[in-house]
Design a protein around this motif. Sequence first.
Motif, PDB file in Angstrom:
ATOM      1  N   GLY A  74      -2.877   0.654  -7.576  1.00 16.85           N
ATOM      2  CA  GLY A  74      -3.491  -0.296  -8.489  1.00 16.85           C
ATOM      3  C   GLY A  74      -4.230  -1.389  -7.744  1.00 16.85           C
ATOM      4  O   GLY A  74      -3.994  -1.642  -6.548  1.00 16.85           O
ATOM      5  N   HIS A  75      -5.131  -2.040  -8.468  1.00 13.87           N
ATOM      6  CA  HIS A  75      -5.997  -3.068  -7.878  1.00 13.87           C
ATOM      7  C   HIS A  75      -5.201  -4.188  -7.225  1.00 13.87           C
ATOM      8  O   HIS A  75      -5.456  -4.576  -6.086  1.00 13.87           O
ATOM      9  N   GLY A  76      -4.210  -4.707  -7.949  1.00 14.53           N
ATOM     10  CA  GLY A  76      -3.437  -5.828  -7.419  1.00 14.53           C
ATOM     11  C   GLY A  76      -2.699  -5.482  -6.146  1.00 14.53           C
ATOM     12  O   GLY A  76      -2.662  -6.268  -5.187  1.00 14.53           O
ATOM     13  N   ASN A  77      -2.113  -4.314  -6.115  1.00 16.79           N
ATOM     14  CA  ASN A  77      -1.402  -3.854  -4.927  1.00 16.79           C
ATOM     15  C   ASN A  77      -2.346  -3.741  -3.744  1.00 16.79           C
ATOM     16  O   ASN A  77      -2.004  -4.140  -2.615  1.00 16.79           O
ATOM     17  N   ALA A  78      -3.551  -3.206  -3.984  1.00 16.13           N
ATOM     18  CA  ALA A  78      -4.528  -3.058  -2.905  1.00 16.13           C
ATOM     19  C   ALA A  78      -5.014  -4.415  -2.404  1.00 16.13           C
ATOM     20  O   ALA A  78      -5.221  -4.609  -1.200  1.00 16.13           O
ATOM     21  N   VAL A  79      -5.188  -5.367  -3.315  1.00 15.61           N
ATOM     22  CA  VAL A  79      -5.598  -6.711  -2.920  1.00 15.61           C
ATOM     23  C   VAL A  79      -4.554  -7.340  -2.006  1.00 15.61           C
ATOM     24  O   VAL A  79      -4.879  -7.905  -0.950  1.00 15.61           O
ATOM     25  N   VAL A  80      -3.296  -7.250  -2.397  1.00 16.52           N
ATOM     26  CA  VAL A  80      -2.225  -7.841  -1.589  1.00 16.52           C
ATOM     27  C   VAL A  80      -2.136  -7.155  -0.230  1.00 16.52           C
ATOM     28  O   VAL A  80      -1.928  -7.808   0.797  1.00 16.52           O
ATOM     29  N   ILE A  94      -9.813 -16.415   4.763  1.00 15.60           N
ATOM     30  CA  ILE A  94      -9.845 -15.091   4.144  1.00 15.60           C
ATOM     31  C   ILE A  94     -10.599 -15.195   2.828  1.00 15.60           C
ATOM     32  O   ILE A  94     -10.281 -16.036   1.980  1.00 15.60           O
ATOM     33  N   PHE A  95     -11.600 -14.344   2.701  1.00 17.16           N
ATOM     34  CA  PHE A  95     -12.392 -14.310   1.473  1.00 17.16           C
ATOM     35  C   PHE A  95     -12.163 -12.979   0.784  1.00 17.16           C
ATOM     36  O   PHE A  95     -12.292 -11.926   1.415  1.00 17.16           O
ATOM     37  N   GLN A  96     -11.830 -13.010  -0.500  1.00 18.27           N
ATOM     38  CA  GLN A  96     -11.593 -11.766  -1.236  1.00 18.27           C
ATOM     39  C   GLN A  96     -12.677 -11.534  -2.279  1.00 18.27           C
ATOM     40  O   GLN A  96     -13.082 -12.451  -3.001  1.00 18.27           O
ATOM     41  N   THR A  97     -13.146 -10.303  -2.323  1.00 17.79           N
ATOM     42  CA  THR A  97     -14.083  -9.896  -3.357  1.00 17.79           C
ATOM     43  C   THR A  97     -13.794  -8.448  -3.721  1.00 17.79           C
ATOM     44  O   THR A  97     -12.897  -7.824  -3.157  1.00 17.79           O
ATOM     45  N   PRO A 183      -1.860 -10.148  -9.083  1.00 17.93           N
ATOM     46  CA  PRO A 183      -1.339 -11.160  -8.153  1.00 17.93           C
ATOM     47  C   PRO A 183      -2.270 -12.342  -7.937  1.00 17.93           C
ATOM     48  O   PRO A 183      -1.802 -13.445  -7.649  1.00 17.93           O
ATOM     49  N   ASN A 184      -3.580 -12.145  -8.087  1.00 18.29           N
ATOM     50  CA  ASN A 184      -4.506 -13.259  -7.880  1.00 18.29           C
ATOM     51  C   ASN A 184      -4.256 -14.397  -8.865  1.00 18.29           C
ATOM     52  O   ASN A 184      -4.510 -15.563  -8.565  1.00 18.29           O
ATOM     53  N   ILE A 185      -3.780 -14.064 -10.067  1.00 18.94           N
ATOM     54  CA  ILE A 185      -3.449 -15.110 -11.042  1.00 18.94           C
ATOM     55  C   ILE A 185      -2.286 -15.951 -10.518  1.00 18.94           C
ATOM     56  O   ILE A 185      -2.313 -17.186 -10.576  1.00 18.94           O
TER      57      ILE A 185
END
Length: 246
Positions: A74-80, A94-97, A183-185
Amino acid sequence: MSIKLAIVMPAYNEQDCMADVVKIWSNLLENGFATENTRLIVVNDGSKDNTGKILDELKLFYPKLIVVHQPNGGHGNAVVHAYRKAVELEAEYIFQTDSDDQFIPEDVKLLWEKRHQSKFILGHREVRHDDPFRLLITRILRYSMFFVYGTFIMDSNIPFRLIEGNFLKKLLAQLPNPVPFAPNIFLAIMAKKAGQELFNIPIVHKERATGEVSIRKMKLLKVCWQSFNELLDFRLTLNTKIKNLK
């Protein structure tokens, strides 16, 4: 030589734009941060198309590119996962996009200029090119967060954020386990409650030209309900989490 900036992004089934996305963000690092040591970290979240293969081929042409492959989580898992990789490399910022080519790299400078004023800076999509149902759900979540936490954040889940590396390391240590759906929230809430000025800087959001949104309609409603319940549970431990950030 320490890493000044790491750009991180999750990728899932983005074969049609992946090469272009890597090119434009790599160009930003080469041209906008020419004198700095930088990295572009892409986490391939178990893509079913040729995204992973394309990324591996691109490594031959972009020496700053780091590709991480993982089973679909999932997206959140990959972001983390991407965040943790950047922290492991001790990136100063660190910049996230996202990898869907809906943002323009030039807007990064708007956040970068504020880096000495805050450890956690968000963009804000004033004009957002998503379907009406997704926009409605986003608005509901925004006011739900205000109801639960007394915190109003314009675009708490936006994949356009600049975070100081050491601060992100502390934030990640306070995330619930298992990793929440969005997780970004949670990171944005903790940063805000810890006294950071998020700025909510207006940035450009483009229409999606390739690929498809992976979560639609009733599935989106379901995961939003999941996120709301995760936020309710998180409220019980928030004060302790904030103390741990000091």
